[in-house]
Motif scaffolding. Structure first.
Motif, PDB file in Angstrom:
ATOM      1  N   ALA A 167      50.462  47.231  28.190  1.00 32.97           N
ATOM      2  CA  ALA A 167      51.263  47.234  29.418  1.00 32.97           C
ATOM      3  C   ALA A 167      50.368  47.404  30.634  1.00 32.97           C
ATOM      4  O   ALA A 167      49.284  47.991  30.556  1.00 32.97           O
ATOM      5  CB  ALA A 167      52.289  48.369  29.376  1.00 32.97           C
ATOM      6  N   ALA A 168      50.848  46.883  31.759  1.00 36.13           N
ATOM      7  CA  ALA A 168      50.206  47.160  33.048  1.00 36.13           C
ATOM      8  C   ALA A 168      50.689  48.511  33.546  1.00 36.13           C
ATOM      9  O   ALA A 168      51.841  48.901  33.331  1.00 36.13           O
ATOM     10  CB  ALA A 168      50.564  46.065  34.050  1.00 36.13           C
ATOM     11  N   VAL A 169      49.801  49.237  34.201  1.00 32.97           N
ATOM     12  CA  VAL A 169      50.125  50.542  34.777  1.00 32.97           C
ATOM     13  C   VAL A 169      49.851  50.473  36.273  1.00 32.97           C
ATOM     14  O   VAL A 169      48.757  50.071  36.695  1.00 32.97           O
ATOM     15  CB  VAL A 169      49.279  51.657  34.126  1.00 32.97           C
ATOM     16  CG1 VAL A 169      49.503  52.982  34.824  1.00 32.97           C
ATOM     17  CG2 VAL A 169      49.599  51.772  32.643  1.00 32.97           C
ATOM     18  N   PHE A 170      50.836  50.857  37.064  1.00 31.14           N
ATOM     19  CA  PHE A 170      50.704  50.874  38.515  1.00 31.14           C
ATOM     20  C   PHE A 170      50.851  52.312  39.017  1.00 31.14           C
ATOM     21  O   PHE A 170      51.475  53.141  38.367  1.00 31.14           O
ATOM     22  CB  PHE A 170      51.755  49.977  39.162  1.00 31.14           C
ATOM     23  CG  PHE A 170      51.683  48.540  38.705  1.00 31.14           C
ATOM     24  CD1 PHE A 170      50.750  47.669  39.267  1.00 31.14           C
ATOM     25  CD2 PHE A 170      52.527  48.068  37.711  1.00 31.14           C
ATOM     26  CE1 PHE A 170      50.673  46.355  38.844  1.00 31.14           C
ATOM     27  CE2 PHE A 170      52.455  46.747  37.284  1.00 31.14           C
ATOM     28  CZ  PHE A 170      51.525  45.889  37.848  1.00 31.14           C
ATOM     29  N   ASP A 171      50.283  52.587  40.161  1.00 20.51           N
ATOM     30  CA  ASP A 171      50.376  53.917  40.772  1.00 20.51           C
ATOM     31  C   ASP A 171      49.889  55.008  39.832  1.00 20.51           C
ATOM     32  O   ASP A 171      50.495  56.081  39.716  1.00 20.51           O
ATOM     33  CB  ASP A 171      51.821  54.204  41.219  1.00 20.51           C
ATOM     34  CG  ASP A 171      52.301  53.209  42.258  1.00 20.51           C
ATOM     35  OD1 ASP A 171      51.502  52.844  43.136  1.00 20.51           O
ATOM     36  OD2 ASP A 171      53.468  52.788  42.174  1.00 20.51           O
ATOM     37  N   SER A 172      48.783  54.731  39.146  1.00 18.96           N
ATOM     38  CA  SER A 172      48.186  55.745  38.279  1.00 18.96           C
ATOM     39  C   SER A 172      47.839  56.984  39.098  1.00 18.96           C
ATOM     40  O   SER A 172      47.322  56.877  40.213  1.00 18.96           O
ATOM     41  CB  SER A 172      46.917  55.188  37.636  1.00 18.96           C
ATOM     42  OG  SER A 172      46.091  56.230  37.161  1.00 18.96           O
ATOM     43  N   PRO A 173      48.107  58.181  38.563  1.00 21.81           N
ATOM     44  CA  PRO A 173      47.724  59.397  39.288  1.00 21.81           C
ATOM     45  C   PRO A 173      46.216  59.596  39.388  1.00 21.81           C
ATOM     46  O   PRO A 173      45.759  60.416  40.164  1.00 21.81           O
ATOM     47  CB  PRO A 173      48.378  60.518  38.462  1.00 21.81           C
ATOM     48  CG  PRO A 173      48.664  59.925  37.140  1.00 21.81           C
ATOM     49  CD  PRO A 173      48.869  58.465  37.339  1.00 21.81           C
ATOM     50  N   LYS A 174      45.459  58.854  38.585  1.00 20.24           N
ATOM     51  CA  LYS A 174      44.003  58.867  38.705  1.00 20.24           C
ATOM     52  C   LYS A 174      43.554  57.496  39.192  1.00 20.24           C
ATOM     53  O   LYS A 174      44.085  56.481  38.757  1.00 20.24           O
ATOM     54  CB  LYS A 174      43.349  59.160  37.342  1.00 20.24           C
ATOM     55  CG  LYS A 174      43.502  60.590  36.880  1.00 20.24           C
ATOM     56  CD  LYS A 174      42.640  60.852  35.664  1.00 20.24           C
ATOM     57  CE  LYS A 174      41.175  60.808  35.984  1.00 20.24           C
ATOM     58  NZ  LYS A 174      40.321  61.179  34.830  1.00 20.24           N
TER      59      LYS A 174
END
Length: 239
Positions: A167-174
């Motif tokens: 999956a693509a991840v957006f707005d990662s906290p890191k």
């Protein structure tokens, strides 16, 4: 029945050597049984130390590197060759020194790849690369974050609920905010999952997982075995 084993060693350098030795043996054993071996790599400081240590192992000469498939658990969605990409770090630490079959090195797409800056398209491309059914992962290595995350699966983040293989991840906290990651069902398909951590900043989340907290690292389990490979500082608060 899957088993969970915790291995604690004195420090990060010994941890890297320990993981490297185990990895070499795991690859040799897998090739003896299946003819090939399939490994999922992780990123981070300890992972780089592990790959450096593999290069120094006499046992690495017993591995047929042309019959090793390499995958990644997650990747920062950055241009190819960016020093912050897990692939770049792995190549510098070990992969560029090995006689690997390029077709067996399954890097996650970069942001300047065929999908451009479309992270969803890049994740779909990696799903195609994984194929169906999923490959046999002999060992899948993961780091553990200070918040208990693994790969790019963060506590309370929508990526945790993704059901496809990647999956693509957006707005990662890191940083960086955009990433591509394997999902929990894919991680849980591996024969063995190794969670590798060093340093006092990892002690609280690791203790929380072992006390029953519902952090992403708690769900990273292997079909046959889940191995926690820790230095003494990271294991300090396990009760």
């Amino acid at each position: 029945m899957s088993e969970t084993v915790v291995v604690v060693v004195p420090d990060a350098d010994i941890l890297a050597s320990t993981v490297a030795a185990r990895l070499a043996i795991k690859i040799i054993d897998a090739q003896a049984v299946h003819g090939t071996a399939s490994v999922v790599l992780t990123g981070g400081r300890v992972a780089a130390k592990v790959l450096h240590a593999v290069r120094e192992l006499p046992a690495s000469a017993a591995i047929d590197w042309s019959r090793v498939d390499l995958w990644w658990g997650d990747e920062r969605f950055l241009p190819s060759g960016d020093p912050d990409r897990n692939e770049t770090q792995a190549r510098e630490a070990l992969l560029d020194k090995l006689p690997l079959d390029p077709a067996r090195v399954h890097a996650m797409p970069a942001s300047d790849g065929p999908d451009g800056d479309d992270a969803i398209g890049a994740a779909a491309r990696y799903i195609d690369e994984l194929g169906s059914p999923l490959p046999r992962f002999d060992v899948l290595m993961l780091g553990v974050g200070e918040d208990g995350h693994v790969a790019s699966l963060f506590p309370g983040h929508p990526g945790l609920e993704a059901e496809g293989p990647a999956a693509a991840v957006f707005d990662s906290p890191k940083p960086p905010p955009t990433r591509v990651t394997l999902t929990l069902p894919t991680i849980q398909s591996a024969d063995e999952v190794w969670l590798i951590a060093a340093g006092p900043d990892k002690a609280k989340p690791i203790a929380a997982v072992h006390a029953g907290a519902h952090l992403p690292a708690a769900s990273a389990t292997g079909v046959r075995r889940t191995l926690w490979l820790l230095d003494r500082a990271a294991a300090a608060e396990i009760r």
